[in-house]
Design a protein around this motif. Sequence first.
Motif, PDB file in Angstrom:
ATOM      1  N   ALA A 260       0.838  -1.207   0.000  1.00  0.00           N
ATOM      2  CA  ALA A 260       0.000   0.000   0.000  1.00  0.00           C
ATOM      3  C   ALA A 260       0.869   1.252   0.000  1.00  0.00           C
ATOM      4  CB  ALA A 260      -0.922  -0.016   1.209  1.00  0.00           C
ATOM      5  N   ALA A 261       1.926   1.269   0.794  1.00  0.00           N
ATOM      6  CA  ALA A 261       2.803   2.441   0.864  1.00  0.00           C
ATOM      7  C   ALA A 261       3.529   2.668  -0.461  1.00  0.00           C
ATOM      8  CB  ALA A 261       3.811   2.269   1.996  1.00  0.00           C
ATOM      9  N   ASN A 262       4.002   1.596  -1.081  1.00  0.00           N
ATOM     10  CA  ASN A 262       4.736   1.731  -2.347  1.00  0.00           C
ATOM     11  C   ASN A 262       3.851   2.235  -3.474  1.00  0.00           C
ATOM     12  OD1 ASN A 262       7.397   1.001  -1.656  1.00  0.00           O
ATOM     13  ND2 ASN A 262       6.833  -1.171  -1.608  1.00  0.00           N
ATOM     14  N   ALA A 263       2.557   1.931  -3.398  1.00  0.00           N
ATOM     15  CA  ALA A 263       1.646   2.401  -4.450  1.00  0.00           C
ATOM     16  C   ALA A 263       1.565   3.921  -4.491  1.00  0.00           C
ATOM     17  CB  ALA A 263       0.252   1.808  -4.226  1.00  0.00           C
ATOM     18  N   ASP A 264       1.815   4.576  -3.343  1.00  0.00           N
ATOM     19  CA  ASP A 264       1.773   6.043  -3.253  1.00  0.00           C
ATOM     20  C   ASP A 264       3.095   6.577  -2.708  1.00  0.00           C
ATOM     21  OD1 ASP A 264      -1.007   6.261  -4.046  1.00  0.00           O
ATOM     22  OD2 ASP A 264      -1.538   5.535  -2.046  1.00  0.00           O
ATOM     23  N   GLY A 265       4.180   5.954  -3.115  1.00  0.00           N
ATOM     24  CA  GLY A 265       5.478   6.288  -2.530  1.00  0.00           C
ATOM     25  C   GLY A 265       5.839   7.745  -2.613  1.00  0.00           C
ATOM     26  N   GLN A 266       5.673   8.355  -3.788  1.00  0.00           N
ATOM     27  CA  GLN A 266       6.051   9.756  -3.961  1.00  0.00           C
ATOM     28  C   GLN A 266       5.188  10.686  -3.113  1.00  0.00           C
ATOM     29  OE1 GLN A 266       8.760  10.944  -5.544  1.00  0.00           O
ATOM     30  NE2 GLN A 266       9.246   8.751  -5.725  1.00  0.00           N
ATOM     31  N   ALA A 267       3.905  10.342  -2.984  1.00  0.00           N
ATOM     32  CA  ALA A 267       3.010  11.183  -2.170  1.00  0.00           C
ATOM     33  C   ALA A 267       3.442  11.175  -0.710  1.00  0.00           C
ATOM     34  CB  ALA A 267       1.573  10.686  -2.304  1.00  0.00           C
ATOM     35  N   TRP A 268       3.832  10.006  -0.186  1.00  0.00           N
ATOM     36  CA  TRP A 268       4.278   9.924   1.205  1.00  0.00           C
ATOM     37  C   TRP A 268       5.570  10.733   1.411  1.00  0.00           C
ATOM     38  CZ3 TRP A 268       1.396   8.640   5.103  1.00  0.00           C
ATOM     39  CH2 TRP A 268       0.316   7.755   4.915  1.00  0.00           C
ATOM     40  N   LEU A 269       6.471  10.649   0.449  1.00  0.00           N
ATOM     41  CA  LEU A 269       7.716  11.408   0.580  1.00  0.00           C
ATOM     42  C   LEU A 269       7.449  12.901   0.506  1.00  0.00           C
ATOM     43  CD1 LEU A 269      10.138   9.245  -1.608  1.00  0.00           C
ATOM     44  CD2 LEU A 269       9.918   9.300   0.892  1.00  0.00           C
ATOM     45  N   HIS A 270       6.489  13.288  -0.323  1.00  0.00           N
ATOM     46  CA  HIS A 270       6.148  14.714  -0.424  1.00  0.00           C
ATOM     47  C   HIS A 270       5.578  15.224   0.900  1.00  0.00           C
ATOM     48  CE1 HIS A 270       4.899  18.497  -2.135  1.00  0.00           C
ATOM     49  NE2 HIS A 270       3.635  18.278  -1.779  1.00  0.00           N
ATOM     50  N   ILE A 271       4.684  14.458   1.510  1.00  0.00           N
ATOM     51  CA  ILE A 271       4.119  14.871   2.801  1.00  0.00           C
ATOM     52  C   ILE A 271       5.225  14.941   3.848  1.00  0.00           C
ATOM     53  CG2 ILE A 271       2.542  14.206   4.663  1.00  0.00           C
ATOM     54  CD1 ILE A 271       0.793  12.868   2.547  1.00  0.00           C
ATOM     55  N   SER A 272       6.117  13.969   3.829  1.00  0.00           N
ATOM     56  CA  SER A 272       7.215  13.934   4.810  1.00  0.00           C
ATOM     57  C   SER A 272       8.100  15.163   4.696  1.00  0.00           C
ATOM     58  CB  SER A 272       8.062  12.671   4.606  1.00  0.00           C
ATOM     59  OG  SER A 272       7.287  11.506   4.798  1.00  0.00           O
ATOM     60  N   SER A 273       8.316  15.635   3.478  1.00  0.00           N
ATOM     61  CA  SER A 273       9.226  16.766   3.270  1.00  0.00           C
ATOM     62  C   SER A 273       8.682  18.067   3.850  1.00  0.00           C
ATOM     63  CB  SER A 273       9.506  16.944   1.779  1.00  0.00           C
ATOM     64  OG  SER A 273       8.330  17.355   1.088  1.00  0.00           O
ATOM     65  N   ARG A 274       7.361  18.156   4.034  1.00  0.00           N
ATOM     66  CA  ARG A 274       6.790  19.393   4.584  1.00  0.00           C
ATOM     67  C   ARG A 274       5.964  19.130   5.848  1.00  0.00           C
ATOM     68  NH1 ARG A 274       1.639  20.735   2.447  1.00  0.00           N
ATOM     69  NH2 ARG A 274       0.675  19.073   1.244  1.00  0.00           N
ATOM     70  N   LEU A 275       6.306  18.039   6.551  1.00  0.00           N
ATOM     71  CA  LEU A 275       5.529  17.635   7.719  1.00  0.00           C
ATOM     72  C   LEU A 275       5.554  18.699   8.819  1.00  0.00           C
ATOM     73  CD1 LEU A 275       3.857  15.372   9.033  1.00  0.00           C
ATOM     74  CD2 LEU A 275       6.000  14.477   9.984  1.00  0.00           C
ATOM     75  N   ARG A 276       6.706  19.375   9.007  1.00  0.00           N
ATOM     76  CA  ARG A 276       6.823  20.337  10.105  1.00  0.00           C
ATOM     77  C   ARG A 276       5.918  21.549   9.915  1.00  0.00           C
ATOM     78  NH1 ARG A 276      13.308  20.643  11.609  1.00  0.00           N
ATOM     79  NH2 ARG A 276      13.545  18.433  12.198  1.00  0.00           N
ATOM     80  N   SER A 277       5.616  21.857   8.689  1.00  0.00           N
ATOM     81  CA  SER A 277       4.815  23.058   8.429  1.00  0.00           C
ATOM     82  C   SER A 277       3.351  22.757   8.131  1.00  0.00           C
ATOM     83  CB  SER A 277       5.409  23.842   7.238  1.00  0.00           C
ATOM     84  OG  SER A 277       5.397  23.031   6.064  1.00  0.00           O
ATOM     85  N   ILE A 278       3.004  21.501   8.013  1.00  0.00           N
ATOM     86  CA  ILE A 278       1.639  21.156   7.620  1.00  0.00           C
ATOM     87  C   ILE A 278       0.734  21.113   8.850  1.00  0.00           C
ATOM     88  CG2 ILE A 278       1.860  18.646   7.830  1.00  0.00           C
ATOM     89  CD1 ILE A 278       0.288  18.378   5.237  1.00  0.00           C
TER      90      ILE A 278
END
Length: 374
Positions: A260-278
Motif C-alpha cells: 500500500a505504501a509503495n503504491a503512493d510512494g512519492q506522495a508519502w515522501l512529499h508529505i514527509s518533506s513538509r511535515l513540520r509546516s503542515i
Amino acid sequence: GAPPAAPPLYAGEYESEAGFGAELLQAYVEQGPNGCAAIFRASVADDCPALEDELAEFLQRHPRLSWIKHVHDAALAPSDASAAASLTGAARALYGWGLAAGGDGGVLDRKVMLSLGKLCHHAAFLRDAPPHSDDDVAAGPAPTAPPVPGVLLAVDASEREEWRAVGVAAADDEHYLLRMQEKLPWLCKAGGAAAPAEALLESLLATAASPALCAERHVSQEEVLKLSLDVAHKSAWRLGDSARGRAARSERLVRVLAAAANADGQAWLHISSRLRSISETGLRKALLEGGTAEHAAGDPRPLLLWSLLAWEADKRAGGGGGSREVVSLHGPLLGELLAALGRVDDTALRSTLQRAQTEAEAAAAQEEEEEAAA
C-alpha cells in the motif's frame, strides 16, 4: 490358554488376507454411492467382523466417509458423553478434510465440509454441555464449544503439517477465505481447487501492484489490499503463537502495508518533506486526497496505506475486529514496515506514518461518537 493359530493353507495366506480387506474396501469406494452404501452397511451392522480393524483404518483415511459413521454412532450412543465423543470424531474428520493443505479439493466441497464440521462441533458441545439457564444468560455470555483436538493441517507457507486443535472461530475464518475464492474465481488454483492462504496473498498483492490487472478483474487497489489484510488476519491462527508463528504473522501484515505504501510512494515522501509546516487539517486533506485513482487519471483518492490504517482503526473502535491482529504503526510494526520500504533511517517518514496512524484513530473515534449520538 488360547488355542494355537491354524496353520496357513498356503504360503503367504495371512499376508494376502490383510491386503484383500483394503483392496475390497477400495473397490467399494470406486463403485460410487452404491459401494459406499455397502461399506456403511458393513460398518453399522457388523456384518464383517473380520474386517473391523481394517475398516476402522480405512475410514480414518477417508474422512468424507468416516464422519457419517461417527454421526450414526452418536445416534445410537448409550450416553451423552459417548454421543459427544462420536460427534467430536465427526467434526475432526470433517475439519481434517476441509482444512487439508494439498489435493485438488474444490472450494464448494471444502465449504460444505467445514460447515458440516461446525455443525457436528456445536452438536458435540451441546450434547455434553451442562444445562444453561436464564440466570446463566444474565450473568454473562454462554460458554462456547472447546476446540476439536487432533486435526492434521498445514501451518505455514511451506505446508508443514502439525496436529492442531481447531476451534469454531478458526473454521469460520477458513470459511471466509473459501467464500472469497468463490466470489473471485481468479484466486483459485487451476481447475477451481481451493488455494492456500499464502497463494491467496501472493495473487492479491500481485493484482494490487498492477492497475491493469485491477481493471481487468473489476476491483480497485484499495479493495484488493483490504482483502489481502483479511487473508493475513484470517489465516493467522494456523501459524500458532510460537516465536516463529508471531514473526510469520507480522511478515504477512508488513507485506500488505508495504504494498500500500509503495503504491503512493512519492506522495508519502512529499508529505514527509513538509511535515513540520503542515497543519492537522492539511495533513488530513493530504491523506484523503493525496492519491490518484487507478481508473481515472487525476481523480484524487485517499492514500492506500492511510485507507488501510483507517479501516483497521474503525474495526477496533467499533468492536468488530474480533481476533484480528492489531495493526498499528505506534508499535514495532512501524520499524518492520520501514525496513521493508528500505527507509529504516528516514525519520521524517517515520514521523509522518505515526501521525497518519494517530489521524486514523482519531477519525475512527469521531465516527464512533457520531454513530452513538445519532
